[in-house]
Design an enzyme around this catalytic site. Structure first.
Site, PDB file in Angstrom:
ATOM      1  N   LYS A  38       0.840  -1.025  -0.079  1.00  0.00           N
ATOM      2  CA  LYS A  38       0.033   0.155  -0.288  1.00  0.00           C
ATOM      3  C   LYS A  38       0.855   1.264  -0.220  1.00  0.00           C
ATOM      4  CE  LYS A  38      -0.352   0.180   5.014  1.00  0.00           C
ATOM      5  NZ  LYS A  38      -1.371  -0.018   6.284  1.00  0.00           N
ATOM      6  N   ARG A 136      -9.420   0.187  15.162  1.00  0.00           N
ATOM      7  CA  ARG A 136      -9.818   0.947  13.949  1.00  0.00           C
ATOM      8  C   ARG A 136     -10.909   0.192  13.400  1.00  0.00           C
ATOM      9  NH1 ARG A 136      -3.712   1.313  11.155  1.00  0.00           N
ATOM     10  NH2 ARG A 136      -4.518  -0.726  10.881  1.00  0.00           N
ATOM     11  N   TYR A 264      13.973  31.448   3.635  1.00  0.00           N
ATOM     12  CA  TYR A 264      12.586  32.357   3.934  1.00  0.00           C
ATOM     13  C   TYR A 264      12.439  32.601   5.409  1.00  0.00           C
ATOM     14  CZ  TYR A 264      10.402  30.968  -0.489  1.00  0.00           C
ATOM     15  OH  TYR A 264      10.230  31.046  -1.957  1.00  0.00           O
ATOM     16  N   MET A 313       9.847  24.685  -0.533  1.00  0.00           N
ATOM     17  CA  MET A 313       9.083  23.921  -1.313  1.00  0.00           C
ATOM     18  C   MET A 313      10.026  23.031  -2.068  1.00  0.00           C
ATOM     19  SD  MET A 313       6.054  24.479  -4.060  1.00  0.00           S
ATOM     20  CE  MET A 313       4.879  25.215  -2.706  1.00  0.00           C
TER      21      MET A 313
END
EC number: 5.1.1.1
Length: 368
Positions: A38, A136, A264, A313
């Site tokens: 998965k 779950r 940044y 990013m």
């Protein structure tokens, strides 16, 4: 290992083969082996991994959702595929692609029975999931009579297996809880087998379960993180080989003077002269902002270099002061050393999150 000129995720299928055989050595020869593929095979490549597992002799594959199974079928994978968390809207597609659902609630069971009958199915393979403490998904002990009555005379499906999932098999401080889960599964599954008058397979163990509780292997075991090279414990990690290595290069080197900032928001301001290297990957590639500001480290020519400033990013900057390197040199973000476990733990997260978060825009290359 290959030299690269860009950011790549190197997928070593030889390592997968090693890990598969190591985990196989922990179980009886007759016990079936299910490989969990998965989430793009834990962030690598589900098709490449599935094909390799198929060639190695794995008995089953598992995905979380139907579309993951469809992708494998479209790529020519023939192994049985268990869908661990199917939704009712995808049942028709599952049947069309011969995917096997985990049925985990009265509503899901009833819905699949109805559709299978409408589509004229007979003995379609399904799996019943039981909740023994993870809380779950899964039927409870209270659902036994409902299951038995629903399946009476229901020729459209065949129960291939009964299974559950351990909550803390890697934590030996929770051994009592884990043994209680195994005991409850034994009770529920034995009672249901008697009611059904059939003999479906049983399976409960994940990777850490294979290592720590082999006595509960039943008819099949399921391995996810283990086949990718992690055993959830340092001594086991040494016996496994990471399948994925995230590599990049140095795009540019800068000399930063005192009081100059990097990145940044001026998140890093130097108090001395340092040298930085800019690397072409960032949070869009799966290296989240939590790794910035000296939390995460990468390997530059065998030496650790901390990430400084905010992760961008598409770029990160690392401190290479005192490291002999140049533009174009290869950088290891994670692999054998430093490992994904090392990087993930630095940000107080887990290997699973780091691996599965590697963006699909990162180029995959393969070693076999």
């Amino acid at each position: 290992m290959t030299k690269v000129g860009e950011t790549v995720l190197e997928i070593d299928l030889r390592a997968l083969e090693h890990n598969y055989h190591y985990l196989r050595s922990k179980i009886n020869p007759s016990t079936k082996f299910l490989g969990v593929v998965k989430a793009f095979a834990y962030g690598s490549d589900s098709i490449a991994i599935a094909k390799k597992l198929e060639s190695l002799g794995a008995d089953y594959l598992a995905v979380a959702y139907t579309l993951e199974g469809v992708a494998l079928r479209n790529a020519g994978i023939k192994l049985p595929i268990l869908v661990l968390h199917p939704q009712q809207v995808s049942f028709a597609t599952m049947i069309e692609k011969c995917l096997e659902p985990s049925l985990y609630s009265p509503a899901i069971l009833s819905s699949f029975l109805k559709l299978a009958k409408q589509l004229g199915q007979k003995n379609y393979p399904v799996h019943l999931k039981f909740n023994t403490g993870l809380n779950r998904l899964g039927f409870g002990e209270k659902d036994m009579e409902f299951i038995a009555s629903s399946l009476e005379g229901a020729e459209q499906i065949k129960i291939s297996s009964l299974f559950s999932h351990l909550a803390a098999s890697e934590d030996m401080n929770e051994k009592e809880f884990t043994l209680a889960q195994i005991q409850l599964f034994e009770k529920i599954s034995s009672q249901l087998i008697t009611k059904l008058n059939s003999q479906p397979w049983r399976h409960m163990l994940n990777t850490s379960g294979i290592i720590n509780y082999p006595e509960a292997q039943y008819d099949m075991v399921r391995s996810g993180i283990g086949i990718y090279g992690f055993g959830n414990e340092a001594s086991e990690d040494e016996k496994l080989i990471p399948v994925a290595t995230l590599k990049t290069i140095i795009s540019q080197i800068h000399k930063i003077e005192p009081n100059e900032s990097v990145g940044y928001n001026r998140a890093f301001v130097s108090n001395t002269s340092i040298v930085t290297a800019t690397l072409p990957l960032g949070h869009a590639d799966g290296i989240g902002r939590q790794y910035g500001n000296r939390v995460g480290q990468v390997s530059v020519n065998g030496k650790l270099a901390p990430i400084i400033g905010n992760v961008c990013m598409d770029m990160i900057m690392v401190d290479v002061t005192g490291i002999d390197c140049k533009e174009g040199d290869e950088v290891i973000v994670f692999g054998k050393k430093p490992s994904a476990e090392f990087l993930a733990s630095s940000a107080k997260t887990i290997t699973y999150e780091l691996l599965t978060g590697i963006s699909q825009r990162v180029k995959r290359i393969y070693i076999d």
